[in-house]
Design an enzyme around this catalytic site. Structure first.
Site, PDB file in Angstrom:
ATOM      1  N   GLY A  24      52.604  33.078  48.371  1.00  0.00           N
ATOM      2  CA  GLY A  24      53.597  32.807  46.622  1.00  0.00           C
ATOM      3  C   GLY A  24      54.247  33.832  47.156  1.00  0.00           C
ATOM      4  O   GLY A  24      54.813  35.089  46.290  1.00  0.00           O
ATOM      5  N   ALA A  25      55.037  34.143  48.591  1.00  0.00           N
ATOM      6  CA  ALA A  25      55.279  35.468  48.698  1.00  0.00           C
ATOM      7  C   ALA A  25      57.560  35.598  48.207  1.00  0.00           C
ATOM      8  O   ALA A  25      58.201  36.624  47.923  1.00  0.00           O
ATOM      9  CB  ALA A  25      55.895  36.008  50.727  1.00  0.00           C
ATOM     10  N   GLY A  28      58.107  37.139  41.433  1.00  0.00           N
ATOM     11  CA  GLY A  28      58.654  37.613  41.538  1.00  0.00           C
ATOM     12  C   GLY A  28      57.955  39.039  41.996  1.00  0.00           C
ATOM     13  O   GLY A  28      57.950  40.385  42.219  1.00  0.00           O
ATOM     14  N   GLY A  30      55.567  38.603  44.743  1.00  0.00           N
ATOM     15  CA  GLY A  30      55.672  38.370  45.849  1.00  0.00           C
ATOM     16  C   GLY A  30      56.986  39.082  46.309  1.00  0.00           C
ATOM     17  O   GLY A  30      56.967  39.961  48.309  1.00  0.00           O
ATOM     18  N   ARG A 102      45.953  26.204  26.487  1.00  0.00           N
ATOM     19  CA  ARG A 102      45.833  27.012  27.482  1.00  0.00           C
ATOM     20  C   ARG A 102      44.655  26.628  28.684  1.00  0.00           C
ATOM     21  O   ARG A 102      44.743  27.327  29.541  1.00  0.00           O
ATOM     22  CB  ARG A 102      44.605  28.215  26.404  1.00  0.00           C
ATOM     23  CG  ARG A 102      45.243  29.095  25.893  1.00  0.00           C
ATOM     24  CD  ARG A 102      44.295  29.848  24.869  1.00  0.00           C
ATOM     25  NE  ARG A 102      43.434  30.722  25.508  1.00  0.00           N
ATOM     26  CZ  ARG A 102      43.603  32.220  25.780  1.00  0.00           C
ATOM     27  NH1 ARG A 102      44.916  32.530  24.869  1.00  0.00           N
ATOM     28  NH2 ARG A 102      43.002  32.666  26.189  1.00  0.00           N
ATOM     29  N   ASN A 134      46.252  35.511  37.920  1.00  0.00           N
ATOM     30  CA  ASN A 134      45.354  35.587  37.114  1.00  0.00           C
ATOM     31  C   ASN A 134      44.894  34.628  36.909  1.00  0.00           C
ATOM     32  O   ASN A 134      45.746  32.875  36.889  1.00  0.00           O
ATOM     33  CB  ASN A 134      46.632  35.599  36.234  1.00  0.00           C
ATOM     34  CG  ASN A 134      45.947  37.575  36.007  1.00  0.00           C
ATOM     35  OD1 ASN A 134      45.188  38.360  35.936  1.00  0.00           O
ATOM     36  ND2 ASN A 134      47.416  38.413  35.599  1.00  0.00           N
ATOM     37  N   ASP A 165      45.654  48.241  36.615  1.00  0.00           N
ATOM     38  CA  ASP A 165      45.132  48.631  35.455  1.00  0.00           C
ATOM     39  C   ASP A 165      44.656  50.581  36.335  1.00  0.00           C
ATOM     40  O   ASP A 165      45.043  51.461  35.229  1.00  0.00           O
ATOM     41  CB  ASP A 165      44.337  48.993  35.285  1.00  0.00           C
ATOM     42  CG  ASP A 165      43.904  46.990  34.830  1.00  0.00           C
ATOM     43  OD1 ASP A 165      44.734  46.425  34.415  1.00  0.00           O
ATOM     44  OD2 ASP A 165      43.033  46.541  35.465  1.00  0.00           O
ATOM     45  N   ARG A 168      48.460  52.338  35.515  1.00  0.00           N
ATOM     46  CA  ARG A 168      48.966  52.378  34.627  1.00  0.00           C
ATOM     47  C   ARG A 168      48.267  53.950  33.384  1.00  0.00           C
ATOM     48  O   ARG A 168      48.797  54.456  33.277  1.00  0.00           O
ATOM     49  CB  ARG A 168      48.676  50.622  34.053  1.00  0.00           C
ATOM     50  CG  ARG A 168      49.870  50.836  34.398  1.00  0.00           C
ATOM     51  CD  ARG A 168      49.876  48.994  33.002  1.00  0.00           C
ATOM     52  NE  ARG A 168      50.456  47.922  33.090  1.00  0.00           N
ATOM     53  CZ  ARG A 168      50.255  47.118  32.935  1.00  0.00           C
ATOM     54  NH1 ARG A 168      49.156  46.444  32.723  1.00  0.00           N
ATOM     55  NH2 ARG A 168      51.866  45.888  33.271  1.00  0.00           N
ATOM     56  N   HIS A 192      39.467  42.871  34.706  1.00  0.00           N
ATOM     57  CA  HIS A 192      41.118  43.128  34.610  1.00  0.00           C
ATOM     58  C   HIS A 192      42.118  42.518  33.461  1.00  0.00           C
ATOM     59  O   HIS A 192      42.597  41.872  33.446  1.00  0.00           O
ATOM     60  CB  HIS A 192      41.309  42.543  35.925  1.00  0.00           C
ATOM     61  CG  HIS A 192      42.927  42.492  36.265  1.00  0.00           C
ATOM     62  ND1 HIS A 192      43.867  43.894  36.184  1.00  0.00           N
ATOM     63  CD2 HIS A 192      43.796  41.252  36.314  1.00  0.00           C
ATOM     64  CE1 HIS A 192      44.925  43.200  36.178  1.00  0.00           C
ATOM     65  NE2 HIS A 192      45.020  41.749  36.461  1.00  0.00           N
TER      66      HIS A 192
END
Ligand SMILES: NC(=O)c1ccc[n+]([C@@H]2O[C@H](COP(=O)([O-])OP(=O)(O)OC[C@H]3O[C@@H](n4cnc5c(N)ncnc54)[C@H](O)[C@@H]3O)[C@@H](O)[C@H]2O)c1
Ligand SMILES: *[C@@H]1O[C@H](CO)[C@@H](O)[C@H](O)[C@H]1NC(C)=O
Ligand SMILES: *[C@@H]1O[C@H](CO)[C@@H](O)[C@H](O)[C@H]1NC(C)=O
Ligand SMILES: *[C@@H]1O[C@H](CO)[C@@H](O)[C@H](O)[C@H]1NC(C)=O
Length: 332
Positions: A24-25, A28, A30, A102, A134, A165, A168, A192
């Site tokens: 996934g390099a 955004g 990656g 969803r 995610n 997390d 932050r 998470h």
């Protein structure tokens, strides 16, 4: 981070080569994550894979003069990207498109993670797998199921990246206390997302913080991602801070593999802590070592309100984990 590495005494890394793959390099997260991994002196071989754009990112990052090789792989070459990898970091995904429900949204990333996990189980079954995609609370169990089905599951090698997390929490607590975030260590446990994120303020030096202030702080840590989504106004979620978080976690996993001591990060792992209550994965402080997970720490002493939060997190996580496991059963 660099100075910390430089001041560390002896480490096996001087004589050991590590291959890291980013799946996934081109995304955004990656892209900056690939750059940060290029700056990690332990990485000798950096493999960048995506369904689009990885050769470009590879050529770009390869001009940074650190002593490692970088190669971007085309979609048909995932086998070569993964072969020999010690660490695989997965920030792949497809953003919400108009009309997606969803369930569609869940199934899209779930399928991507499942397929990338199948490839990793085949081509680098012993690698440490770091999941950023995610929902982490369900994608980590998905990877575990895939590895189990392939007969190569090692619970010591699978990590849900919850480091953002933690970053932050350091940053936000320093803002309300007027301190340097570098000095603020906050353990974050649970899961998470949203209410499953439990920052243990009672274990910091600010345990006597007034309740109102504390509640606001905890809420900000749990929902900090929303601030970025709102400010980006339709252009995505956290990518740069997430890249830093992913690079820190991957760096710590590499430090553990290299035999360094006292490498500890909170992370979402296959955990014995609450297994008897049906919670198979849980985030807590983990000592990282040559085999991946070396020790899973218990939560330590909690304030009453934290006990309550952990209880809620466990109830939620049981369902999220089940959802991931069911997904692989129904869509093998
Ligand atoms: N763990 C965390 O704290 C955290 C924080 C922020 C975002 N995220 C998650 O990280 C993931 C990536 O976010 P982003 O903003 O970089 O998204 P993005 O859409 O910018 O990038 C995703 C990349 O994945 C690639 N991709 C899609 N399918 C693929 C496949 N089968 N194989 C390889 N690559 C594939 C896409 O081409 C794209 O380049 C999302 O799932 C996001 O929700 C996690
Ligand atoms: C640089 O990389 C090459 C090839 O991997 C290796 O042989 C050499 O020892 C490295 N140099 C240093 C200073 O690490
Ligand atoms: C799937 O990944 C995309 C990024 O590619 C992200 O925007 C989206 O929120 C993720 N989906 C879920 C259900 O988390
Ligand atoms: C965790 O994952 C599920 C998907 O299984 C998602 O729908 C949910 O919103 C996530 N977060 C919480 C707090 O349950």
């Amino acid at each position: 981070m660099l100075s910390k590495v430089a001041t560390r005494q002896f480490s096996k890394s001087a004589s050991t080569a590590y291959k890291v793959a980013v799946l996934g390099a081109g995304g955004g997260i990656g892209q900056p994550l690939s750059l940060l991994m290029k700056l990690n002196p332990k990485v000798t071989d950096l493999a960048l894979y995506d369904i689009k754009g990885a050769p470009g990112v590879g050529a770009d990052v390869s001009h940074v003069p650190t002593n490692s090789t970088v190669k971007g792989y085309n979609p048909d070459a995932i086998d070569q990207a993964l072969k020999g990898s010690d660490v695989v970091i997965i920030p792949a995904g497809v953003p919400r498109k108009p009309g997606m429900t969803r369930d569609d949204l869940f199934n899209t990333n779930a399928s991507i993670v499942r397929d990338l996990a199948k490839a990793a189980a085949e081509h680098c079954p012993k690698a440490a797998i770091l999941i950023i995609s995610n929902p982490v609370n369900s994608t980590v169990p998905i990877v575990a199921e895939v590895f189990k089905n392939a007969g190569v599951y090692d619970p010591k090698k699978l990590f849900g990246v919850t480091t953002l997390d933690v970053l932050r929490a350091s940053r936000f607590i320093s803002e309300v206390e007027g301190t340097n975030p570098v000095d603020e260590k906050v353990t974050v446990v649970g899961g998470h997302s949203g209410i499953t994120i439990v920052p243990l303020i009672s274990q910091t030096k600010h345990k006597n913080m007034a309740k109102d202030k504390r509640d606001a702080l905890i809420h900000r840590i749990q929902f900090g991602g929303d601030e970025v989504v709102k400010a980006k106004d339709g252009a995505g979620s956290a990518t740069l801070s997430m890249a830093q978080a992913g690079a820190r976690m991957a760096g710590s996993v590499l430090n553990g593999l290299a035999g360094e001591h006292d490498v500890i990060e909170p992370t979402f792992v296959d955990s014995p802590l609450f297994k008897s209550e049906g919670v198979e994965f849980f985030s807590s402080k983990v000592t990282l070592g040559p085999q991946g997970v070396a020790k899973i720490h218990d939560l330590g002493e909690l304030a009453d309100y934290e006990e309550e939060m952990v209880k809620t997190a466990k109830e939620t996580l049981i369902k999220n984990i089940q959802k991931g496991q069911d997904f692989v059963k129904q869509n093998p």
